[in-house]
Design an enzyme around this catalytic site. Sequence first.
Site, PDB file in Angstrom:
ATOM      1  N   CYS A  50       0.603  -1.056  -0.027  1.00 42.82           N
ATOM      2  CA  CYS A  50       0.115  -0.195  -0.046  1.00 42.82           C
ATOM      3  C   CYS A  50       0.807   1.099  -0.046  1.00 42.82           C
ATOM      4  O   CYS A  50       1.801   1.418   0.853  1.00 42.82           O
ATOM      5  CB  CYS A  50      -0.932   0.061   1.292  1.00 42.82           C
ATOM      6  SG  CYS A  50      -1.963   1.594   1.453  1.00 42.82           S
ATOM      7  N   CYS A  53       0.124   3.175   3.687  1.00 47.78           N
ATOM      8  CA  CYS A  53       0.594   2.686   4.862  1.00 47.78           C
ATOM      9  C   CYS A  53       1.619   1.368   4.967  1.00 47.78           C
ATOM     10  O   CYS A  53       2.351   1.279   5.877  1.00 47.78           O
ATOM     11  CB  CYS A  53      -0.491   2.145   5.695  1.00 47.78           C
ATOM     12  SG  CYS A  53      -1.111   0.530   5.021  1.00 47.78           S
ATOM     13  N   CYS A  99      -7.590  -0.758   1.387  1.00 50.93           N
ATOM     14  CA  CYS A  99      -6.632  -1.380   2.291  1.00 50.93           C
ATOM     15  C   CYS A  99      -7.124  -1.340   3.563  1.00 50.93           C
ATOM     16  O   CYS A  99      -7.726  -0.460   4.224  1.00 50.93           O
ATOM     17  CB  CYS A  99      -5.398  -0.433   2.286  1.00 50.93           C
ATOM     18  SG  CYS A  99      -4.266  -1.001   3.779  1.00 50.93           S
ATOM     19  N   CYS A 102      -5.017   1.030   6.535  1.00 56.44           N
ATOM     20  CA  CYS A 102      -5.225   2.443   6.305  1.00 56.44           C
ATOM     21  C   CYS A 102      -6.693   2.988   5.637  1.00 56.44           C
ATOM     22  O   CYS A 102      -6.819   4.179   5.703  1.00 56.44           O
ATOM     23  CB  CYS A 102      -3.995   3.122   5.784  1.00 56.44           C
ATOM     24  SG  CYS A 102      -4.068   3.056   3.954  1.00 56.44           S
ATOM     25  N   CYS A 122      -8.848  -4.973  -9.995  1.00 58.27           N
ATOM     26  CA  CYS A 122      -8.314  -3.829 -10.847  1.00 58.27           C
ATOM     27  C   CYS A 122      -7.915  -2.701  -9.911  1.00 58.27           C
ATOM     28  O   CYS A 122      -8.635  -2.019  -9.459  1.00 58.27           O
ATOM     29  CB  CYS A 122      -9.511  -3.568 -11.742  1.00 58.27           C
ATOM     30  SG  CYS A 122      -9.058  -2.458 -12.921  1.00 58.27           S
TER      31      CYS A 122
HETATM   32 FE    FE Z   1      -2.630   1.179   3.474  1.00 58.14          FE
END
Ligand code: FE
Length: 138
Positions: A50, A53, A99, A102, A122
Amino acid sequence: MSDQRDVPVSDEEWHERLTPAQYEVLRRKGTEPAFSGAYAHSKDDGMYHCAGCGAALFSSDTKFESGTGWPSFTEPVVAEAVELHEDRSHGMVRTEVTCRRCGGHLGHVFPDGPGPDGQRYCINSLSLEMEPADAGRD
Ligand code: FE
């Protein structure tokens, strides 16, 4: 990026961490233009983290060429890495992928993928930072 980072608590901190383009996708659920992202066609081995984060989200082992212009994966590295949400914006019913750590917007998942589960995640390149598989080896 191999380690998770602290998750910002304020909008100001998110602005400091992310580029304006990353902020638009991760924090405002934007979508990068097709074929514009750094990872749209990447075939390099590694882990996609990510960009907000640092959480590990997708392995290159599950990446495939979807022809859509966005990085596409058959599954997250672990199911718990992401959260799915019904998204009725823009006159469509889609499943948003965020995510879990976060809350950042990653993209959408569609039931037309090539793997055994038939899923196509996607994902915006702007939401990701890829750690090459040989990183950390001296
Ligand atoms: Fe994240």
